[in-house]
Design an enzyme around this catalytic site. Structure first.
Site, PDB file in Angstrom:
ATOM      1  N   LEU A 104       0.789  -1.225  -0.048  1.00 20.86           N
ATOM      2  CA  LEU A 104       0.136  -0.097   0.012  1.00 20.86           C
ATOM      3  C   LEU A 104       0.850   1.141   0.059  1.00 20.86           C
ATOM      4  O   LEU A 104       1.917   1.289   0.660  1.00 20.86           O
ATOM      5  CB  LEU A 104      -0.908  -0.047   1.224  1.00 20.86           C
ATOM      6  CG  LEU A 104      -2.172  -1.026   1.281  1.00 20.86           C
ATOM      7  CD1 LEU A 104      -2.655  -1.039   2.569  1.00 20.86           C
ATOM      8  CD2 LEU A 104      -2.916  -0.925   0.342  1.00 20.86           C
ATOM      9  N   ASP A 105       0.502   2.250  -0.715  1.00 20.72           N
ATOM     10  CA  ASP A 105       1.231   3.540  -0.661  1.00 20.72           C
ATOM     11  C   ASP A 105       1.546   4.036   0.755  1.00 20.72           C
ATOM     12  O   ASP A 105       0.418   3.689   1.598  1.00 20.72           O
ATOM     13  CB  ASP A 105       0.743   4.587  -1.576  1.00 20.72           C
ATOM     14  CG  ASP A 105       0.465   4.315  -3.014  1.00 20.72           C
ATOM     15  OD1 ASP A 105       1.353   3.468  -3.362  1.00 20.72           O
ATOM     16  OD2 ASP A 105      -0.226   5.014  -3.785  1.00 20.72           O
ATOM     17  N   GLN A 106       2.590   4.789   0.922  1.00 21.41           N
ATOM     18  CA  GLN A 106       2.592   5.562   2.476  1.00 21.41           C
ATOM     19  C   GLN A 106       1.292   6.022   2.974  1.00 21.41           C
ATOM     20  O   GLN A 106       1.145   5.941   3.956  1.00 21.41           O
ATOM     21  CB  GLN A 106       3.816   6.377   2.185  1.00 21.41           C
ATOM     22  CG  GLN A 106       4.202   6.831   3.739  1.00 21.41           C
ATOM     23  CD  GLN A 106       5.358   7.942   3.679  1.00 21.41           C
ATOM     24  OE1 GLN A 106       5.873   8.181   2.681  1.00 21.41           O
ATOM     25  NE2 GLN A 106       5.352   8.588   4.690  1.00 21.41           N
TER      26      GLN A 106
ATOM     27  N   THR B  97      -1.718   5.559   1.974  1.00 17.19           N
ATOM     28  CA  THR B  97      -3.088   4.752   1.908  1.00 17.19           C
ATOM     29  C   THR B  97      -3.053   3.926   3.033  1.00 17.19           C
ATOM     30  O   THR B  97      -1.992   3.382   3.509  1.00 17.19           O
ATOM     31  CB  THR B  97      -3.004   3.806   0.679  1.00 17.19           C
ATOM     32  OG1 THR B  97      -2.677   4.815  -0.451  1.00 17.19           O
ATOM     33  CG2 THR B  97      -4.301   3.068   0.536  1.00 17.19           C
TER      34      THR B  97
END
Length: 319
Positions: free
Chosen positions: A138-140, A142
């Site tokens: 997951l993106d930082q 998100t």
């Protein structure tokens, strides 16, 4: 002496009698060639009725096959007491609710302060010898459900499910505007922006990417959207929603200020973007087949506080 995880056990069925042990491992347990090569080199990696044997051995109905993997640790990850929420854990899987702002895995310049550092510390405190193996990322910025495999067999199986498209990943996003139609599929290939390699763009020459969405709530200046991914390209949801003129609120990389060709209430959009300190995106649900039990399991994470607050503020705005 080597230390092993508890064995994965298979009892040979009568109809499997006469098959090679190698075939059973591949066809019944789904062991990859890479993992098989790895475990057969260890003393207790592959056993038939309690004895180490060659994988060319023929099996009989009722034979007990045991697959054992050596215990591992993430020696390159520094344990740190970093808080995170556990949704589910057994001896094979760890499912966490990743908070926004937390990087999943150490990278250049970010060797500490990541989810990996916290998970390794947590396992160390429990006395478990496990290597950190996230099945996806997951993106930082998100938040939400993240799956971590606790051994290479489980990692392999879930990774294969993801390749086959049988892992269902659902997200909740709060976006500027309201997508039209209210329910649909964004089918737009994605690749790097040649002018800015860290960005992704929709381009005919990109990699196939499909995003399913439907609006669940409308506000005067935005909407809440439920999303299901049919592919897993970098920044896919952010790029796709921006491509249809409905960028995520709070997204500074693909946000409203990037869309000069789209009609916006610019003043309101700029204000709304200040109501949350990251892109309004949350991994709300993950569904997969448990590699050991064979059961379909689903894990959920409630909307985080910052997105709930954003939702409340959007509801209060007059049209």
């Amino acid at each position: 002496m080597m230390s092993y995880y508890d064995p994965i056990v298979y009892v040979v069925l009568p109809e499997d009698e006469g098959m090679l042990l190698k075939t059973i491992l591949q066809k019944r347990l789904g062991v990859s060639r890479k993992l098989m090569s790895r475990v057969k080199m260890t003393e207790c990696g592959i056993q038939l009725n309690g004895q180490r044997v060659y994988i060319s051995e023929k099996v009989k109905g009722g034979d007990r096959i045991e697959l054992r993997m050596e215990k591992e640790t993430s020696e390159d990850i520094l344990p740190e007491p970093i808080p995170f929420d556990i949704i589910y854990e057994d001896e094979h899987l760890l499912i966490v609710n990743k908070p926004a702002g937390l990087i999943v895995h150490p990278t250049s310049g970010h060797y500490t302060g990541t989810l990996a550092n916290g998970v390794v510390h947590y396992w160390q405190e429990k006395g478990e010898q496990v290597r950190f193996r996230p099945v996806h990322r997951l993106d930082q910025d998100t938040s939400g459900v993240l799956c971590i495999a606790k051994n290479p067999y489980v990692h392999q199986h879930i990774s294969e499910q993801m390749i086959q498209g049988t892992v269902d990943k659902y997200y909740t996003a709060i976006v500027h505007g309201c997508p039209e139609p209210a329910e649909g599929i964004i089918d737009g290939p994605i690749d790097r922006d040649p002018l800015e390699p860290h960005r992704r763009i929709v381009t005919p020459d990109g990699y196939p990417a499909r995003t399913l969405y439907h609006i669940v709530e409308r506000y005067p200046h935005g909407s809440m959207v439920h999303i299901k991914l049919e592919s897993g390209r970098t920044h896919q949801i952010r790029v796709h929603m921006s491509s249809i003129g409905c960028p995520l609120i709070g997204d500074t990389f693909y946000g409203a200020d990037q869309l000069t060709h789209v009609e916006f209430n610019r003043e309101q959009a700029i204000l709304t973007d200040t109501w949350i300190n990251r892109q309004a995106l949350h991994a709300s649900k993950l569904s997969l087949t448990h590699p050991l039990s064979g059961e379909r399991v689903t894990f959920t994470a409630a909307l985080p506080t910052d997105m709930a607050q954003l939702k409340a503020q959007l509801e209060e705005v007059q049209g």
